[in-house]
Design an enzyme around this catalytic site. Structure first.
Site, short mmCIF file in Angstrom:
data_model
loop_
_atom_site.label_atom_id
_atom_site.label_comp_id
_atom_site.label_asym_id
_atom_site.label_seq_id
_atom_site.Cartn_x
_atom_site.Cartn_y
_atom_site.Cartn_z
N HIS A 194 45.82 44.29 40.84
CA HIS A 194 47.00 45.09 40.47
C HIS A 194 47.44 46.03 41.58
CE1 HIS A 194 43.45 47.46 39.68
NE2 HIS A 194 44.20 48.54 39.71
N ASP A 195 46.60 46.24 42.60
CA ASP A 195 46.92 47.16 43.69
C ASP A 195 47.25 46.44 44.99
OD1 ASP A 195 46.61 49.55 42.30
OD2 ASP A 195 44.48 49.73 42.78
N ASP A 217 38.54 48.27 31.82
CA ASP A 217 38.65 49.15 32.99
C ASP A 217 38.06 50.50 32.62
OD1 ASP A 217 39.62 49.98 35.61
OD2 ASP A 217 41.07 48.37 35.38
N ASP A 250 54.94 40.30 26.51
CA ASP A 250 55.51 41.26 25.56
C ASP A 250 55.71 40.56 24.21
OD1 ASP A 250 56.91 43.23 24.24
OD2 ASP A 250 58.75 42.97 25.42
N ASP A 295 36.82 52.05 38.11
CA ASP A 295 37.84 52.49 39.05
C ASP A 295 37.28 53.55 40.00
OD1 ASP A 295 40.82 52.45 39.66
OD2 ASP A 295 40.55 54.58 39.23
N GLU A 311 34.74 49.48 41.81
CA GLU A 311 35.74 49.56 42.88
C GLU A 311 35.26 50.64 43.83
OE1 GLU A 311 40.54 50.24 43.47
OE2 GLU A 311 39.43 51.54 42.12
#
Length: 558
Positions: free
Chosen positions: A331-332, A97, A20, A198, A255
């Site tokens: 991330h999953d 992505d 951040d 994705d 994916e």
């Protein structure tokens, strides 16, 4: 087109959790740019950015409202251009992505589509009449509940395989397909080097959208057997290749949940007509629940026999035909050292993280490293459902505990601690200061409490850290051709060993013998190692020969 991506290593950044820069508690593009030197130090070749597009963030950016705009929480297009320029200056490529199975319901296409059946954008999405006042078919959403939502404004139902705010695009419509290709070319012309696609194998839906088969305790049918690898998927991807990839030197990975060997060979075939590689998920399902209704929510640990058999199957089946993508984390998925390794002690965390890294990086394919994996970040094990942010985890808790009463709350919290996507999305642990150096503001996702002992600053200060081990593995891939082109074989009789994984990689010039102790036990194993063999890499500082210490990994070269 060159096959440069075969020797490449890809580093995945989850932007909201990486760094951040403006202290609003959410990671952003300037934060990523400020950390590119760190990524370069690791030695990777490509940075994959999870979605940074404009989005209402119902599903953490996988609900896109504008494919050609940056989400304001991450910055703006100038910030992206700065990131892209610095990455290229450092010799890093950038992979975006691509989420084109569905959009956000706030996308202008859907806003037009729902205005009525005569709207030019109506067929950009999948609309159907109900059946006797009920849904058009019995499909369930992957995020629980039905896969259909009734829209009063236009008096029909639309399909959403994921959240109701994520309507599925209608790929049968050529206007949809070419709108997507135009968008991809826009990014490629800007200088983007590739796309991670994705759930790309869901875009071809079956003719007539037939009912699916429901399990004994299920209200809705799982649509995956019907939508995965559909009858027009290869036609669509070959058309995409002709319109986009053939015009640019891009790296592409799809994916593809539910993919099998024969389909993967088509997607990632060396003829180059579709994708460079795909993500398959079979090894990610080896620790699922014994109760099929619960899916992945359980506490079973994957056996070495199951893991080795699956990895070996994919190594052998794709060899010479298609290309593997190699990954543990994303991330999953939960953190690999907590899932397949051992985070019970600091010593076991470091040793097992290195052992698992060796297992993966010594195989044939393109390896992926998810942010924090290279320092051995662990699962967070949050103690309460109130600590969870991910819609998937929250929905699963409510369904299995409160609605179906399949498990009690204590057990479900344990399962979430092992498998929730929140485990991957806790902020990157840069140092032992406030919020791990991620932000001065309360982060959008809770911190993993162990950041004071597991962080980048500490890893960079320790020559034997997980970070430097990953760095060495990546360097070996760049410098030893056998890791890219060598034949993979299990050591004789190893398929029956439930504690040690041993395999070779061999080309005309070099043989590598990889020996991995999957346990916390001290073991004895004898392998025929030539006297002139070199110990190429190990997670111990010395070699005890036939004795294998807890989680020991060693690679011999001869």
């Amino acid at each position: 087109m060159s096959n440069w991506w075969k020797k490449a290593v890809i580093y995945q950044v989850y932007p909201a959790s990486f760094q951040d820069s403006d202290n609003d508690g959410i990671g952003d593009l300037k934060g990523i740019t400020s950390r590119l030197d760190y990524i370069k130090k690791l030695g990777v070749d490509i940075v994959w950015l999870s979605p940074i597009y404009k989005s209402p963030q119902v599903d953490n950016g996988y609900d896109i409202s504008d494919y050609q705009a940056i989400n304001p929480t991450f910055g703006d297009m100038a910030a992206f251009d700065e990131l892209l320029h610095k990455a290229h200056t450092l010799g890093l490529k950038v992979m975006m992505d691509l989420v084109v199975n569905h959009t956000s319901d706030e996308h202008k296409w859907f806003q037009e589509s729902r205005k009525g059946k005569d709207n030019p954008y109506r067929d950009y999405y999948i609309w159907r009449d109900g059946r006797n006042g009920e849904d058009p078919n019995n499909w369930g959403s992957f995020f629980m509940g039905p896969a259909w939502k009734y829209d009063e404004e236009s008096d029909q139902y639309y399909l959403h395989l994921f959240a109701p705010q994520q309507p599925d695009l209608n790929w049968e419509n050529p206007n949809v397909r070419h709108s997507v290709y135009d968008m991809m070319n826009w990014w490629a012309d800007k200088g983007v080097d590739g796309f991670r696609m994705d759930v790309i194998n869901y875009i071809s839906k079956p003719d007539g959208l037939p009912d699916g088969e429901k399990g004994p305790h299920e209200k809705y049918a799982n649509p995956e057997p019907l939508v995965a690898n559909g009858h027009r998927i290869h036609e669509f991807l070959q058309e995409m290749h002709q319109n986009v990839m053939a015009k640019h030197d891009l790296v592409t990975v799809g994916e593809t949940p539910g993919v099998n060997i024969s389909e993967a060979q088509k997607y990632a075939n060396f003829d180059g007509k579709e994708l460079n590689m795909v993500f398959q998920f079979e090894h990610m399902g080896l620790d699922g629940s014994d109760n099929p209704t619960l899916g992945r929510w359980g506490d079973r640990k994957a056996s070495l026999k199951g893991l080795r058999a699956n990895l070996t199957k994919w190594q052998k089946a794709l060899a010479g035909k298609a290309w593997n993508s190699l990954y543990w984390d994303n991330h999953d998925q939960p953190r690999v050292v907590s899932r397949f390794g051992d985070d019970s002690t600091e010593q076991n965390r470091v040793l097992s993280a290195k052992m698992l890294a060796t297992m993966l990086h010594m195989q044939q394919g393109t390896p992926y490293v998810f942010e924090g994996e290279e320092i051995g970040m662990t699962n967070a094990y949050f103690p309460s459902i109130d600590d969870y942010v991910d819609i998937d985890a929250i929905n699963a808790y409510h369904q299995f505990v409160e609605e179906m009463h399949l498990v009690d709350s204590k057990d479900m919290i344990k399962y979430l601690g092992l498998h929730s996507r929140d485990n991957a999305r806790t902020p990157m642990q840069w140092n032992d200061q406030k919020n791990a150096g991620f932000s001065q503001h309360q982060p959008w996702e809770h911190m993993n409490p162990n950041y004071r002992s597991v962080n980048v600053e500490q890893a960079l200060a320790g020559p034997n850290s997980v970070f430097y081990y990953y760095q060495k593995l990546i360097d070996l891939r760049h410098t030893l051709p056998v890791i890219t082109d060598g034949v993979y074989n299990l050591v004789a009789d190893n398929e029956n060993d439930d504690k040690v994984y041993a395999f070779t990689r061999k080309n005309a010039d070099t043989t590598l013998l990889v020996v991995l102790n999957y346990t916390a036990e001290k073991l004895e194993r004898h392998y025929q190692i030539p006297v002139d063999a070199k110990l190429l890499i190990s997670n111990y500082t010395d070699d005890m020969g036939d004795s294998l210490r807890p989680y020991e990994a060693k690679v011999y070269q001869y």
